[in-house]
Design an enzyme around this catalytic site. Structure first.
Site: not given
Ligand code: ASP
Length: 328
Positions: A195, A223-224, A226, A246-249
């Site tokens: 992200t 899928r949407v 965060d 950024t991360g596991t949304g």
């Molecule tokens: N947070 C983003 C999502 O879940 C993915 C990411 O940050 O890598 O879409």
């Protein structure tokens, strides 16, 4: 230092994840540093010329979206159906206005579409075909969906699909793929939570935040994450902070991570860094959330915590040399 004395500041991220330092060459690592430096310099220059925080984060994310090294815009990851669905959001800390788009696949620069929603509609979030029609009506550039595709991302999808069908443990297959392709990135692309995002403080003391993403490889169509959800992956309020995650949304959504950081400052009187550390190092891990965030406040404080091994990140204050980093 009071808000009005704080030097303008830009910070960016390009995703967090598991690092594989030993498997990449210095040249590959340098490519990431160089790309981030160019982007931060451009935003720093804009701020130096009296530009707004909103314009600085918009410019930085435009450039990150165009750079194939990062999972947003060109170079975005594939969904399970080998398509692209992009999400983006922007928020103005001075007015609390916000705009976002989700599940779009034909707008070249998703962040511009998010900003158009904020500035040219009475809505906050538009999705799918409606968002694309609105972007087109606003004169934004549309592209064929395969504009976003790169070979590297297609290989990632193939590996993810193969892993899904044969293995239950999602970490083990990722490890076995490390180094399987010659273009290995500093952060293991299979486990990187890509992200891009930017936060900025301008000379008027205004804050802004922007985030843009292709989401996660092999995600379900529709899928949407965060990133486009105001308060989850993106938030800005001059009174507290500008935040891009950024991360596991799903975990950032369930913990309302970006807003939680701001609420801790507003209601509990926590400093920016204390609030950021608490969200990333305590709240998210307790729920199984992995990733990081970048956050700044109107006094020019900066915090960039992550609970993964690496996060692409960079920042520059006015008149100072940009700093870039990948690992802890
Ligand atoms: N947070 C983003 C999502 O879940 C993915 C990411 O940050 O890598 O879409």
């Amino acid at each position: 230092m009071t808000a009005s004395q704080a030097k303008p500041l830009i910070a960016i991220h390009g995703g967090a994840g598991t690092m594989s330092r030993s498997l990449i060459s210095a040249t590959q690592e340098q490519a990431y540093h160089a790309a981030m430096r160019v982007i931060v310099l451009a935003a720093q220059q804009l701020l130096a010329g009296g530009g707004s925080a909103l314009d600085a984060v918009s410019l930085a994310v435009d450039m990150l979206e165009d750079c194939p090294l990062f999972n947003a815009g060109h170079g975005a990851v594939f969904t399970h159906e080998a398509t692209h669905e992009l999400d983006a959001a922007v928020m103005d800390g001075a007015t609390l206005r916000a705009g976002a788009v989700a599940c779009i696949s034909r707008v070249r620069r998703p962040l511009r579409a998010a900003r158009a929603v904020m500035e040219r509609s009475e809505h906050v979030l538009l999705v799918g075909a409606g968002a694309e029609a609105f972007a087109q009506a606003c004169g934004l550039e549309l592209v064929a969906p395969d504009y976003f595709s790169t070979e590297l991302r297609r290989e990632q999808l193939e590996r993810a699909l193969a892993a899904d069908s044969t293995l239950l443990d999602h970490d083990a297959p990722a490890l076995s793929f490390v180094g399987a392709h010659s273009g290995a990135a500093p952060i293991d692309e299979e486990r990187k939570l890509g992200t891009v995002g930017a936060v900025a403080l301008d000379e008027r003391g205004n804050l802004a935040a922007a985030t843009s993403t292709g989401g996660m490889t092999n995600k379900r169509v529709g899928r949407v994450g965060d990133s486009p959800l105001i308060g989850a992956g993106t938030y800005a309020d001059n009174r507290t902070a500008a935040v891009s995650c950024t991360g596991t949304g799903e975990l950032f959504m369930r913990s309302v991570a970006a807003y939680d950081l701001c609420a801790r400052m507003a209601y509990a009187g926590q400093t920016l860094d204390a609030a950021a550390q608490e969200v990333v190092m305590k709240v998210l891990p307790a729920m199984g959330g992995r990733g990081g965030l970048i956050a700044i406040d109107a006094r020019g404080n900066l915090s960039m915590p992550f609970n993964t091994e690496g996060m692409y990140r960079a920042f520059a204050r006015l008149g100072e040399t940009p700093q870039t980093a990948i690992f802890g």
